[in-house]
Scaffold this active site. Structure first.
Site, PDB file in Angstrom:
ATOM      1  CB  CYS A   1      12.604  41.905  45.727  1.00 49.57           C
ATOM      2  SG  CYS A   1      14.083  43.097  45.159  1.00 49.57           S
TER       3      CYS A   1
ATOM      4  CG  HIS B   1      13.730  39.745  49.133  1.00 47.87           C
ATOM      5  ND1 HIS B   1      13.479  38.621  48.241  1.00 47.87           N
ATOM      6  CD2 HIS B   1      14.921  40.596  48.396  1.00 47.87           C
ATOM      7  CE1 HIS B   1      14.214  39.428  47.658  1.00 47.87           C
ATOM      8  NE2 HIS B   1      14.766  39.650  47.749  1.00 47.87           N
TER       9      HIS B   1
ATOM     10  CD  GLU C   1      10.823  37.061  50.351  1.00 49.74           C
ATOM     11  OE1 GLU C   1      11.512  36.780  49.656  1.00 49.74           O
ATOM     12  OE2 GLU C   1      10.950  37.777  51.371  1.00 49.74           O
TER      13      GLU C   1
END
Length: 214
Positions: free
Chosen positions: A85, A195, A197
Site C-alpha cells: 500500500c 493489501h 493481508e
C-alpha cells in the site's frame, strides 16, 4: 530458519501484516518479527514494509528509523523487500497529496498522485493485470484483491529497453476510467498497492509466493 522482519516505523496495520506473514510462512517455519532495529531489518531474509495513511507522514516515520537506508542496503545486497500500500508508494520518487509534494525513496521514478475516477477512495475488491512471466501472481493471476486508497502511480517511467537489465514486471488495475500500477516485481524488490493481508486466500498465496523467493 527463514526470517521475515516487518518494519515498524509508526505506520498502522502492523499486527495484521505480521499475522498474515506468519500464516503464509507456517508450512515453511518462517520466523516473523516486528522491529524498528536497523540491524535486524537489514539482516532478515525478507523485509516487509507496510504503510497506511499519508505519503508524507509515512516518509517522516520511515526516515525516523533510517528506513530509506535499510531498504537501499538490502537491495544493494540483493535481499528481498516487499512494500504494501503506502509502503509501495514511498518507493517512488515523489508523492503529491493535498497540494503537498514529498520526496520518496526514489527506487523507481514516478509520482504518486490522486486517482482520476468518479468515486474516490478506491475501496474494495478488484482485479489485476499481471505480466505474463509473473512470479508474484503465480496461480492467482485471475483473482481479486482488496484495495483501500485514493492515490497511485498512473504512469510507469522505467524503461529497460536497450539495456542489459531485466525490465520490471508491472501489474495494472483499471478503475473508473483511470489506470494505475497495482504491483511491481523488480528483482529483490516487490510491491503491491492492494493489501495482501486483507485479500483472503489470494493474498495468502501471494505472500507464499514471496516467501518462496527468500
Amino acid at each position: 530458519m527463514t526470517t521475515v522482519a516487518v518494519l515498524d516505523y509508526g505506520s498502522g496495520n502492523l499486527r495484521s501484516a505480521v499475522r498474515a506473514v506468519e500464516r503464509a510462512g507456517q508450512s515453511r517455519g518462517v520466523d516473523v518479527v516486528l522491529t524498528a532495529d536497523r540491524e535486524v531489518a537489514e539482516q532478515a531474509d525478507g523485509l516487509l514494509v507496510p504503510g497506511v495513511g499519508a505519503f508524507d507522514a509515512c516518509m517522516k516515520g520511515l526516515r525516523a528509523v533510517d528506513g530509506e537506508r535499510i531498504i537501499e542496503r538490502r537491495l544493494i545486497a540483493g535481499r528481498p523487500v516487499l512494500g504494501i500500500c503506502v509502503g509501495m508508494q514511498i518507493l517512488f520518487a515523489e508523492g503529491i497529496e493535498h497540494g503537498v509534494r514529498s520526496t520518496g525513496c526514489g527506487e523507481w521514478p514516478g509520482t504518486v498522485e490522486k486517482i482520476q475516477a468518479p468515486i474516490v477512495p478506491h475501496m474494495g475488491w478488484d482485479t489485476v493485470e499481471p505480466p505474463a512471466d509473473t512470479v508474484m501472481f503465480a496461480g492467482i493471476e485471475s483473482e481479486r484483491f482488496y484495495f483501500v486508497h485514493s492515490y497511485g502511480v498512473r504512469e510507469w517511467l522505467v524503461d529497460a529497453e536497450g539495456t542489459p537489465f531485466r525490465a520490471p514486471g508491472v501489474t495494472w488495475t483499471q478503475y473508473g476510467g483511470d489506470r494505475f500500477v497495482s504491483a511491481v516485481e523488480h528483482g529483490p524488490l516487490w510491491a503491491t498497492q492492494f493489501h495482501p493481508e486483507k485479500s483472503g486466500d489470494a493474498g495468502r498465496r501471494l505472500l507464499e509466493n514471496w516467501i518462496a523467493t527468500l
